[in-house]
Scaffold this active site. Structure first.
Site, mmCIF file in Angstrom:
data_model
loop_
_atom_site.group_PDB
_atom_site.id
_atom_site.type_symbol
_atom_site.label_atom_id
_atom_site.label_comp_id
_atom_site.label_asym_id
_atom_site.label_seq_id
_atom_site.Cartn_x
_atom_site.Cartn_y
_atom_site.Cartn_z
ATOM 1 N N GLU A 1 0.801 -1.152 -0.029
ATOM 2 C CA GLU A 1 0.081 -0.009 0.005
ATOM 3 C C GLU A 1 0.995 1.268 0.103
ATOM 4 O O GLU A 1 1.977 1.262 0.298
ATOM 5 C CB GLU A 1 -1.009 -0.022 1.368
ATOM 6 C CG GLU A 1 -0.174 -0.069 2.612
ATOM 7 C CD GLU A 1 -0.603 0.927 3.553
ATOM 8 O OE1 GLU A 1 -0.992 2.028 3.101
ATOM 9 O OE2 GLU A 1 -0.423 0.451 4.676
ATOM 10 N N LYS B 1 -3.817 -1.477 14.367
ATOM 11 C CA LYS B 1 -3.077 -0.147 15.116
ATOM 12 C C LYS B 1 -3.612 -0.104 16.446
ATOM 13 O O LYS B 1 -4.564 -0.172 16.761
ATOM 14 C CB LYS B 1 -3.116 1.176 14.281
ATOM 15 C CG LYS B 1 -2.434 1.321 12.896
ATOM 16 C CD LYS B 1 -2.344 2.560 12.420
ATOM 17 C CE LYS B 1 -3.326 2.608 11.105
ATOM 18 N NZ LYS B 1 -3.256 1.760 10.048
HETATM 19 N N1 PSU Z 1 -0.158 0.755 8.542
HETATM 20 C C1 PSU Z 1 0.781 1.708 8.886
HETATM 21 N N2 PSU Z 1 0.692 3.078 8.738
HETATM 22 C C2 PSU Z 1 -0.209 3.431 7.726
HETATM 23 C C3 PSU Z 1 -1.232 2.755 7.516
HETATM 24 C C4 PSU Z 1 -1.328 1.117 7.795
HETATM 25 O O1 PSU Z 1 1.983 1.123 9.784
HETATM 26 O O2 PSU Z 1 -0.277 4.542 7.546
HETATM 27 C C5 PSU Z 1 -2.615 3.089 6.628
HETATM 28 C C6 PSU Z 1 -3.051 2.062 5.903
HETATM 29 O O3 PSU Z 1 -3.269 2.752 4.719
HETATM 30 C C7 PSU Z 1 -4.478 1.746 6.437
HETATM 31 C C8 PSU Z 1 -4.866 3.148 6.984
HETATM 32 O O4 PSU Z 1 -5.504 1.821 5.466
HETATM 33 O O5 PSU Z 1 -3.562 3.474 7.669
HETATM 34 C C9 PSU Z 1 -6.102 3.306 7.910
HETATM 35 O O6 PSU Z 1 -6.585 4.576 7.702
HETATM 36 P P1 PSU Z 1 -8.030 4.781 8.336
HETATM 37 O O7 PSU Z 1 -7.954 4.427 9.915
HETATM 38 O O8 PSU Z 1 -8.563 6.074 8.134
HETATM 39 O O9 PSU Z 1 -8.991 3.844 7.668
#
Ligand code: PSU
Ligand code: MN
Length: 294
Positions: A22, A154
């Site tokens: 990604e 996360k």
């Molecule tokens: N994993 C990481 N850093 C990131 C992400 C994932 O170590 O920045 C990103 C991914 O692209 C994931 C996004 O889909 O964070 C999630 O964002 P949200 O909580 O707005 O869906």
């Protein structure tokens, strides 16, 4: 509608293993200049482990599967690059913008391109204290058949709530050489996972079985714990302060996750950054091994 890098086009032609990567982690998850260095390093790790890296993003409205060096540089350094989820893809295409793709959007494009394995850092999920703030990652993974390697969800999130939602969507979660659900920056989130796998070959067997059984059409989450975790006391301290800062600064929508990650990297004096880099490298390696086993 998809532009392939020369490397990915060759891998598709020769039917050799490919790992999707990604790009939101590059544009909105890691600070400059480390973001570009890490993106290049992660691609190198995939190659060294026998697969072809396919970093996914949109450049001037065109979906790219695999980025050439100048394109990767743009995703890492151009302020105009937006964060795109699945719902944004058609709009970004039509308006010819450039965008980095989240787990949700990357999974969708990878699936369109026939790629079966995807590496990220940590999944999105349910946000703490906001039951309606739930990452589109969860919904996408409920519908897309792909193996996603991550270090759990996360730790800025409501981990227990996210595990419940993964169960609701019937998304299988496999602990890689562990029964403890990893906590992204932390090796163990404090929650158990039922299923443990010990090798890429085992994951390949599960993949083959579910196709034969036609039992599930969603993602398989491979949760790969970080080895050298962040200091848990520092983690909890920064997390509490970061969540409070997000609230007082009225951060909402897709800005929440980048805000908290940046807060962590700044306030932990680079400790969370070190761990985040370890995570993505280790996940890229395992994803390449799984792609080869498939
Ligand atoms: N994993 C990481 N850093 C990131 C992400 C994932 O170590 O920045 C990103 C991914 O692209 C994931 C996004 O889909 O964070 C999630 O964002 P949200 O909580 O707005 O869906
Ligand atoms: Mn959200």
């Amino acid at each position: 509608m998809i532009k392939y890098s020369s490397e990915v086009a060759a891998a598709i032609k020769s039917a050799t293993p490919i790992v999707a990567l990604e790009s939101t982690i590059i544009s909105h998850g890691l600070p400059r200049p480390q973001n570009l260095e890490v993106a290049l390093e992660v691609e190198k790790i995939v190659r060294e482990n026998g697969a072809t890296p396919a970093t996914i993003a949109l450049i001037d409205g065109v979906i790219h599967v695999g980025l050439e060096a100048d394109e990767l540089n743009r995703i890492a350094n151009d302020d105009k690059v937006v964060k795109a989820s699945t719902r944004d893809l058609a709009i970004i295409e039509a308006t010819k913008q450039s965008a980095a793709t989240t787990v949700a959007a990357t999974s969708h494009i990878a699936h369109l391109a026939g790629i079966k394995v995807f590496a990220t850092g940590g999944l999105g999920g349910v946000h703490r204290g906001h039951s309606y703030d739930e990452s589109a990652d969860l919904h996408a993974l409920g519908e897309i058949s792909i193996v996603i390697v991550c270090a759990g969800v996360k730790s800025i999130l409501d981990v227990s709530g996210t595990l419940e939602r993964l169960e609701s969507f019937a998304i299988p979660v496999l602990g890689y050489q562990t029964n403890k659900f990893p906590g992204f920056y932390l090796t163990d989130s404090g929650f158990e996972i039922e299923h443990r796998v010990n090798s890429p070959a085992e994951i390949a067997a599960i993949w083959a079985n579910r196709i034969a059984l036609a039992s599930d059409n969603c993602a398989i989450v491979v949760a790969n714990p970080v080895v050298n975790q962040m200091n848990p006391e520092l983690h909890d301290k920064v997390l509490t302060a970061g969540l409070a800062a997000a609230q007082t600064s009225h951060i909402t929508g897709k800005a929440v996750t980048p805000f908290l990650l940046e807060y962590f990297h700044r306030e932990s004096a680079g400790e969370s950054l070190r761990v985040n880099i370890d995570i993505i490298k280790s996940n890229a390696k395992l994803a390449a091994q799984i792609a080869c086993a498939l």
